[in-house]
Design an enzyme around this catalytic site. Structure first.
Site, PDB file in Angstrom:
ATOM      1  N   ASP A 388       0.913  -1.039  -0.003  1.00 34.24           N
ATOM      2  CA  ASP A 388       0.249   0.095  -0.030  1.00 34.24           C
ATOM      3  C   ASP A 388       0.991   1.321   0.147  1.00 34.24           C
ATOM      4  O   ASP A 388       1.787   1.355   0.983  1.00 34.24           O
ATOM      5  CB  ASP A 388      -0.752   0.046   1.474  1.00 34.24           C
ATOM      6  CG  ASP A 388      -1.734   1.234   1.351  1.00 34.24           C
ATOM      7  OD1 ASP A 388      -2.518   1.472   0.279  1.00 34.24           O
ATOM      8  OD2 ASP A 388      -1.822   1.730   2.422  1.00 34.24           O
ATOM      9  N   ASP A 590      -0.414   0.068   6.648  1.00 30.66           N
ATOM     10  CA  ASP A 590      -0.244   0.380   8.098  1.00 30.66           C
ATOM     11  C   ASP A 590      -1.567   1.095   8.327  1.00 30.66           C
ATOM     12  O   ASP A 590      -1.726   1.631   9.381  1.00 30.66           O
ATOM     13  CB  ASP A 590       0.705   1.607   8.059  1.00 30.66           C
ATOM     14  CG  ASP A 590       0.716   2.916   7.201  1.00 30.66           C
ATOM     15  OD1 ASP A 590      -0.294   2.686   6.273  1.00 30.66           O
ATOM     16  OD2 ASP A 590       1.280   4.023   7.453  1.00 30.66           O
ATOM     17  N   ASP A 594      -6.407  -1.003   5.803  1.00 27.59           N
ATOM     18  CA  ASP A 594      -5.508  -2.218   5.409  1.00 27.59           C
ATOM     19  C   ASP A 594      -5.806  -3.522   5.930  1.00 27.59           C
ATOM     20  O   ASP A 594      -5.173  -4.758   5.562  1.00 27.59           O
ATOM     21  CB  ASP A 594      -4.099  -1.782   5.543  1.00 27.59           C
ATOM     22  CG  ASP A 594      -3.691  -0.738   4.470  1.00 27.59           C
ATOM     23  OD1 ASP A 594      -4.189  -0.464   3.655  1.00 27.59           O
ATOM     24  OD2 ASP A 594      -2.667  -0.014   4.997  1.00 27.59           O
TER      25      ASP A 594
END
Length: 706
Positions: A388, A590, A594
């Site tokens: 991500d 994080d 997610d």
């Protein structure tokens, strides 16, 4: 919240100023987890060590001799959490050195004494071994205890009393060294469980008072000075200090903290004095969560460990069948006894957990928390990594880099207009805009009728005019405002990989801001290192536009594909699709959004600044704000698996050679037992030593991954 059991009956068998032995029948509970219990006791402040002897229903605790510590230990043992009773209480205590010495001297005596005296000595030594074998058979289990019992019985049958006694003594010696190796590896991991302090100082009504640690609450102003451990997570409100976070993040260089900075529990103040406001207490602190992860890690096996155990159990009947078959064919008890002393299962079962525990300890010292053996196993098998973008490959701190005015507003006026609308919006983009305005000393205008449109932008009224701040889709398609006047500037910003923020007022486009999230300086080198370490594909997920995402990917040549313009719920779908395509996948994120992807991936990886939910969902937590620790984790996991494979090959090769020599009659039972035990201890020791060497030579591996 941890659920506890009904208080257990407990008695103090013996007590010295800093040592006590406790006894309770519950310590023999078949579901008790010895390692978990010891780890729980050793997290009590002042406790040096805890050792459980299940057979004797007792535990020995060494502590600092303080009355408070003694009371805490007794309270803990009498009111254990239910998690302690989710294991298998099948751990054997190693024979004491005195026990080993007695067996050794009696064995030597059997060599010199006549059969009339040697027979009863050998029989007394052999009875426990034979009984263990009979119990296994009674329970319909063909395990290594049956092999040992058969080898000893065959020697007694031959009236070779010295051989029978020697096999018993060698078994005890091998078990002792095996247990020492396993205990040392477990001890390494448990050494990372940092105890909390029992009392803390807080500032209240202008005075400093001392309160019990467990009474601390969120918002308390905690006072810490030189040499003290920071007991809670919090944010500094007064003072400055140099703090050492080595025990938590692996970073050996002290960091300087000042008002506004965050501090984490377990850190130690080297110089200075601070007052911080507690943000997490009790089980929610960093140290408490890490301790919980490590305690859990002592219990759970990985898939590879389970397969090794299953294979080891399957090899026992092979050895047993070979020994019995050899006796049936040759009627040679000596050959049969020699074959039965050689066993694969001990070394195969023990080398894997020893290597894994030492690898986890090594990783923790390098700033990586691996939540159990399965995390090590999965991280080694991963062939695809999905990042991500925000907060992982980038720092996650957007900065306003460009301002384009489409009308007659200057840069300060346009930025101030956007910041006024965004001031009350809790979003990284809003924080960047407001921060840039404050850095310039701009005065923000009062707003009313503020409306936040999720994933689009903000609508607010300033001086009775409607101000819109957000994406082009929001401004142009949803609100019908022409944005073509900023096309040239927007295209230039996007080519540089910047995020665009459009500002409109009273139905007219006022301008565009360009924001950039700085790429981590180590990102490119780490991705190259991961590819060299066996990662086949690397993907990036982002909510940015295609053009912005591609500009980022252009600066990272090892990225295979970028998925752009994603909504939060799209991430888990992409992870699931890649897994269906056969990828063994690791996801690095994080944020709270997610968490689904972290859980659905084969291994979830989270950075230290990640949201609490992300940390709970991940199997690997990087304790340092540095992607190099991800490469560190991968290399440690690979080396651990390589060590386990080498130990397995060595175990099979050596023991197969010993079996062949024994079957041919070239090894007597005593010689076979010596070779088997020496090789077992050697392989287990190798597994531990090879992993621990990573601490000193990791820097070289990081530069030249293999």
């Amino acid at each position: 919240m941890t659920t506890t059991c009904t208080p257990f009956p407990l008695s103090i068998v013996s007590e010295l100023p800093n040592r006590m032995r406790l006894r309770g029948r519950f310590l023999r509970d078949p579901d008790l987890d010895p390692d978990y219990l010891e780890a729980t006791l050793e997290t009590i402040p002042g406790v040096e060590s805890a050792r459980l002897n299940s057979r004797a229903s007792s535990t020995i605790i060494k502590y600092d001799g303080r009355t408070e510590t003694r009371a805490a230990v007794l309270g803990c043992v009498q009111d254990l959490p239910l998690e302690v009773f989710k294991g298998k209480n099948d751990r054997k205590s190693p024979p004491s050195l005195l026990n080993l010495s007695v067996k050794g001297m009696l064995t030597i005596a059997c060599f010199f004494l006549p059969a009339l005296f040697a027979a009863p000595i050998a029989l007394v030594l052999s009875v426990p071994v034979i009984l263990d074998g009979l119990i296994c058979l009674w329970n319909k289990k063909l395990k290594v205890e049956v092999l040992d019992a058969a080898a000893v019985s065959f020697s007694l049958w031959r009236r070779d009393y010295f051989t029978a006694a020697a096999i018993v003594a060698l078994l005890a010696l091998g078990e002792y060294f095996e247990k020492i190796s396993e205990t040392k590896a477990t001890g390494l991991l448990k050494s990372l469980l940092k105890p909390q302090t029992d009392k803390i100082w807080i500032e209240k009504d202008g005075q400093e008072i001392q309160i019990p640690f467990e009474e601390a609450g969120i918002g308390d102003r905690v006072v810490c000075g030189p040499g003290e451990m920071i007991p809670l997570d919090g944010r500094v409100v007064d003072g400055e200090a140099a703090i050492n976070q080595n025990s938590i993040t692996g970073e050996s260089v002290p960091i300087h903290v000042k008002p506004g900075d965050e501090v984490i529990s377990g850190s130690v103040i080297e110089d200075g004095r601070i007052i911080f406001e507690a943000t997490h207490v009790g089980a929610e602190t960093s140290v408490a969560r890490i301790s919980k992860f490590l305690e859990d890690s002592l219990r759970y096996e990985s898939d590879s460990q389970k397969k090794s155990d299953e294979l080891a159990d399957k090899l026992v009947p092979v050895t047993f069948g070979l020994g019995v078959g050899l006796f049936a064919l040759t009627r040679d008890l000596q050959k049969a006894a020699a074959v039965l002393t050689v066993d694969y299962s001990c070394v195969i079962k023990l080398s894997s957990p020893v290597a894994v525990l030492v690898a986890m300890h090594t990783a923790a010292l390098q700033g990586v928390l691996l939540k159990g053996a399965q995390a090590v196993d999965s991280l080694a098998r991963v062939d695809t990594l999905v990042f991500d973008k925000t907060g992982t490959l980038t720092r996650g701190a957007l900065q306003v880099t460009d301002i384009f005015s489409a009308q007659d507003l200057d840069d300060g006026q346009l930025l101030g207009l956007a910041a006024s609308a965004e001031e009350h919006y809790a979003h990284p983009v809003a924080a960047a805009v407001v921060g840039a305005a404050r850095d310039r000393g701009l005065a923000l205008s009062p707003t009313n009728q503020v409306d936040f449109i999720v994933a689009h932008g903000v609508s607010a009224y300033i001086d009775d005019l409607n101000v819109l701040v957000g994406s082009r889709h929001f401004i142009e398609e949803d609100e019908g405002i022409d944005c073509s006047g900023a096309d040239e500037a927007a295209l230039a910003f996007q080519k540089e990989g910047k995020t665009l923020l459009y500002i409109a007022r009273d139905g007219r486009l006022e301008g565009v801001l360009g924001l950039r999230d700085e790429l981590r300086p180590e990102a490119s080198a780490v991705l190259a290192g991961l590819k060299a370490a066996g990662i086949k594909k690397i993907f990036i997920l982002t909510g940015d536009t295609e053009r912005t995402a591609n500009a980022l990917a252009a600066s990272l040549p090892d990225v295979d594909e970028v998925y752009a313009e994603l909504r939060p719920e799209d991430k888990a779908d992409i992870v699931a699709r890649l897994k269906e395509e056969g990828c063994i996948l690791g996801f690095i994120g994080d944020g709270v959004n997610d968490a689904p992807a972290l859980v659905s991936a084969d291994v979830g990886i989270c950075l230290p600044t990640g949201a609490d939910l992300a940390k709970e969902s991940a199997q690997v937590i990087l304790l340092k704000e540095d992607l190099n620790s991800l490469l560190t984790a991968r290399l440690i996991a690979l080396r651990c698996q390589e060590t386990i494979k080498q130990a397995f090959v060595s175990a099979v090769s050596l023991n197969s050679s010993f079996l062949l020599l024994a079957a041919l009659g070239w090894l007597r039972p005593v010689s076979a037992a010596i070779l088997h035990n020496v090789s077992t201890v050697g392989i287990i020791g190798y597994a531990g030593i090879r992993e621990s060497q990573q601490i000193s030579n990791h820097g070289q591996h990081e530069k030249t991954p293999k």
